[in-house]
Design a protein around this motif. Structure first.
Motif, PDB file in Angstrom:
ATOM      1  N   PRO A  72      13.376   0.408   4.307  1.00 56.02           N
ATOM      2  CA  PRO A  72      14.691   1.050   4.506  1.00 56.02           C
ATOM      3  C   PRO A  72      14.565   2.508   4.941  1.00 56.02           C
ATOM      4  N   PHE A  73      13.523   3.181   4.513  1.00 58.13           N
ATOM      5  CA  PHE A  73      13.334   4.592   4.842  1.00 58.13           C
ATOM      6  C   PHE A  73      13.165   4.782   6.344  1.00 58.13           C
ATOM      7  N   PHE A  74      12.377   3.918   6.986  1.00 62.89           N
ATOM      8  CA  PHE A  74      12.231   4.084   8.435  1.00 62.89           C
ATOM      9  C   PHE A  74      13.248   3.255   9.219  1.00 62.89           C
ATOM     10  N   ASP A  83       0.854  -1.176   0.000  1.00 61.80           N
ATOM     11  CA  ASP A  83       0.000   0.000   0.000  1.00 61.80           C
ATOM     12  C   ASP A  83       0.892   1.228   0.000  1.00 61.80           C
ATOM     13  N   ALA A  84       0.392   2.338  -0.528  1.00 62.02           N
ATOM     14  CA  ALA A  84       1.209   3.549  -0.649  1.00 62.02           C
ATOM     15  C   ALA A  84       1.548   4.170   0.697  1.00 62.02           C
ATOM     16  N   ASN A  85       0.661   4.016   1.670  1.00 64.89           N
ATOM     17  CA  ASN A  85       0.846   4.707   2.942  1.00 64.89           C
ATOM     18  C   ASN A  85       1.996   4.103   3.744  1.00 64.89           C
ATOM     19  N   VAL A  86       2.735   4.979   4.415  1.00 63.28           N
ATOM     20  CA  VAL A  86       3.873   4.575   5.236  1.00 63.28           C
ATOM     21  C   VAL A  86       3.385   4.347   6.673  1.00 63.28           C
ATOM     22  N   PRO A  87       3.760   3.198   7.300  1.00 65.65           N
ATOM     23  CA  PRO A  87       4.761   2.232   6.863  1.00 65.65           C
ATOM     24  C   PRO A  87       4.238   1.282   5.790  1.00 65.65           C
ATOM     25  N   SER A  88       5.064   1.077   4.809  1.00 67.87           N
ATOM     26  CA  SER A  88       4.821   0.110   3.752  1.00 67.87           C
ATOM     27  C   SER A  88       6.038  -0.790   3.651  1.00 67.87           C
ATOM     28  N   ILE A  99       7.578   9.110  -4.019  1.00 69.43           N
ATOM     29  CA  ILE A  99       8.575   9.769  -3.172  1.00 69.43           C
ATOM     30  C   ILE A  99       9.346   8.728  -2.366  1.00 69.43           C
ATOM     31  N   VAL A 100       8.623   7.769  -1.792  1.00 74.39           N
ATOM     32  CA  VAL A 100       9.275   6.696  -1.035  1.00 74.39           C
ATOM     33  C   VAL A 100      10.181   5.878  -1.940  1.00 74.39           C
ATOM     34  N   ARG A 101       9.742   5.674  -3.160  1.00 73.67           N
ATOM     35  CA  ARG A 101      10.576   4.932  -4.122  1.00 73.67           C
ATOM     36  C   ARG A 101      11.910   5.644  -4.338  1.00 73.67           C
ATOM     37  N   ILE A 102      11.882   6.959  -4.427  1.00 75.40           N
ATOM     38  CA  ILE A 102      13.114   7.742  -4.580  1.00 75.40           C
ATOM     39  C   ILE A 102      13.979   7.623  -3.323  1.00 75.40           C
ATOM     40  N   LEU A 103      13.357   7.757  -2.166  1.00 74.75           N
ATOM     41  CA  LEU A 103      14.089   7.725  -0.902  1.00 74.75           C
ATOM     42  C   LEU A 103      14.762   6.388  -0.636  1.00 74.75           C
ATOM     43  N   THR A 104      14.284   5.333  -1.285  1.00 73.29           N
ATOM     44  CA  THR A 104      14.836   3.995  -1.050  1.00 73.29           C
ATOM     45  C   THR A 104      15.601   3.465  -2.256  1.00 73.29           C
ATOM     46  N   SER A 105      15.939   4.348  -3.206  1.00 77.68           N
ATOM     47  CA  SER A 105      16.646   3.927  -4.419  1.00 77.68           C
ATOM     48  C   SER A 105      18.017   4.581  -4.505  1.00 77.68           C
ATOM     49  N   ASP A 106      18.971   3.841  -5.055  1.00 76.07           N
ATOM     50  CA  ASP A 106      20.290   4.386  -5.376  1.00 76.07           C
ATOM     51  C   ASP A 106      20.496   4.507  -6.888  1.00 76.07           C
ATOM     52  N   ASP A 107      19.463   4.205  -7.654  1.00 78.03           N
ATOM     53  CA  ASP A 107      19.541   4.188  -9.117  1.00 78.03           C
ATOM     54  C   ASP A 107      19.175   5.573  -9.656  1.00 78.03           C
TER      55      ASP A 107
END
Length: 528
Positions: free
Chosen positions: A402-404, A392-397, A455-463
């Protein structure tokens, strides 16, 4: 009678908007749906969406200096406008009231709304403040200033502690009596039957969500790890609130549906609502789906406020474990001022919970090419072998793990899980479209992608390529308004939900600041 200009100038000189001035301020729910000049100079011509200083709900010179500084860091004019609008959005619009407890003039309180709903969610308010960790003061003198960001953190922590001591199973609360603000009416909750009972004058909605308990530990841990202000936590009601959180979580971990003899056991929490949406109530007359005791903690609802399909919500358990350990560090620092053994109890709970996640939350699936079986994290499980493979999009997901800080984004099981989450063939709530492709959820429904997930996808990506692609999609789907919406039609950016969602706005600003230090070259690019 003073003119509006005179009122505004007077309030600006004092640094605080008077009640008389605020009467002239626009309703931000309406203001945020209208284009305001000056427009950004890029191809998207994004609206300027900040209220004038006198109408902002909290003014911080540090935040203003950072926003100005970022104009030389973010090269693209549209991307900078989006940051300029979003990063301060909670401070500009959502600090509904600040003050002190009626019975203790030293106890700061802060009531923060999430946007268009005049109530304070534990999860949302913690995450709204998380966006300001980059500007949270660490100097011992600065943090004690009444207009500091640190003061906001303390006010939220104190008010959340009060809420949890009153109704630890609830997720959303009314303004404190000290504020003088009338309680909001929640018509959706009119038919709710909840165990344990709650007072609607203090509680806006009582959906038990494990991540709400984790949110209190989160905002506490983040304040302490930045300021090192351990003394604050020995004051007021923080330690009793931590004990209430632990007792609630223990009760929801120890309670299975059936006893050894097959009898149905009473549940510490039940919830029913008369509704046409299955996600707004619990199955089995408020008990929820059956669970077997596993060491995981039950959650009746998700961070989207939708009911769980299986009550062991894995990302919520991850988040709770992560911040149990963080808050245990505060308790340990307090030494003899804390109840004996409390820190050890919290650390033992965290270790047991992490072990239960590894044992029950990791499940086998057939690989994408069908040639082998691999393990991934399930979104929800029940202890009987059932697993819900989605996100689901909502955090925590699961995507946000890795973000949290529960695990590294290089973790092999996480990487396999991530690949499924971001696949329309594997995640039923990945919304693929020509405008934006992102995780959504049942809260708004199929076809509606959530920029928060991008946004979460960006925060958890190094690509770099993945990050740039996500930034382009977010930038192109604000419908010219220059704010982050709750959801966007994946094939039509002019269809969206919620014009004013300050958590998502702040998260975008937080992400840009993360890129400033992690991927600065990306912010030098043009997105025209």
């Amino acid at each position: 009678m003073k003119t509006l200009a005179q009122l505004l100038l007077a309030s600006l000189g004092a640094g605080v908007a008077s009640a008389e001035t605020k009467a002239f301020c626009p309703d931000y729910l309406n203001y945020s749906q209208v284009t305001h000049e000056p427009l950004s100079t890029g191809k998207y011509a994004l609206s300027y969406q900040r209220p004038i200083p006198a109408c902002r709900t909290f003014n911080s010179s540090t935040v203003e200096a950072l926003i100005a500084n970022m104009s030389s860091v973010v090269a693209d004019p549209d991307l900078y406008r989006l940051f300029e609008n979003t990063f301060p959005n909670t401070l500009d619009t959502a600090i509904r009231w600040r003050g002190h407890a009626a019975n203790n003039s030293a106890e700061e309180l802060a009531f923060i709304i999430t946007g268009d709903i005049n109530a304070m969610w534990l999860r949302d308010s913690a995450n709204q403040l998380q966006s300001y960790l980059p500007v949270l003061e660490s100097d011992p003198v600065q943090i004690q200033q009444p207009e500091s960001i640190a003061s906001l953190f303390r006010g939220v922590i104190n008010l959340q502690a009060r809420y949890l001591l009153t109704s630890p199973f609830c997720n959303s609360f009314q303004p404190p009596p000290e504020s003088g603000i009338q309680p909001a009416v929640n018509t959706d909750a009119a038919s709710d039957a909840v165990t344990p009972a709650y007072d609607p004058r203090a509680v806006f909605e009582c959906k038990y969500e494990l991540d709400s308990l984790a949110a209190f530990l989160q905002v506490s841990t983040q304040y302490y790890e930045t300021t090192h202000d351990a003394a604050f936590f020995a004051k007021f009601q923080w330690l009793p609130a931590v004990q209430a959180v632990l007792a609630t979580a223990r009760a929801m971990a120890d309670a299975g549906t059936y006893g050894a003899d097959g009898r149905v056991l009473p549940s510490p929490y039940t919830f029913t609502r008369q509704t046409s949406r299955t996600t707004e109530t619990l199955a089995n007359d408020g008990l929820g789906s059956p669970v077997r005791v596993t060491g995981l903690v039950r959650s009746a609802f998700r961070p989207s406020d939708d009911s769980t399909l299986f009550q062991f919500l894995v990302p919520a358990n991850m988040m709770f474990a992560r911040y149990l350990a963080g808050a245990a560090g505060i308790v340990a620092k307090l030494g003899s001022q804390a109840p004996p053994g409390l820190a050890d109890e919290m650390n033992a709970f965290e270790r047991a919970l992490s072990a239960a996640i590894a044992k029950h939350g990791v499940v086998p699936v057939v690989s994408a090419n069908g040639s082998s079986v691999e393990t991934v994290y399930a979104y929800e499980v029940d202890g009987y072998g059932s697993a819900n493979l989605m996100d689901d999009a909502n955090v925590p997901s699961l995507l946000a793990a890795p973000f949290f800080g529960y695990l590294a984004n290089t973790d092999a099981v996480y990487q396999r899980t991530r690949a499924r989450i971001l696949s329309a063939d594997a995640n039923p709530y990945f919304m693929k479209g020509s405008a934006i492709s992102a995780v959504g959820g049942p809260h708004v429904g199929p076809g509606m992608a959530w920029p928060m997930a991008s946004i979460v996808r960006i925060l958890t990506s190094d690509d770099d390529g993945e990050i740039v692609a996500q930034l382009k999609e977010i930038l192109a789907t604000t419908d010219g308004l220059g704010l982050i919406h709750e959801s966007v039609n994946s094939n039509n950016a002019s269809q969206w939900t919620r014009p004013w969602f300050s958590w998502a706005n702040g998260l975008f600003g937080q992400m840009i600041l993360d890129l400033r230090f992690r991927k600065p070259e990306i912010l030098k690019q043009s997105f025209q």
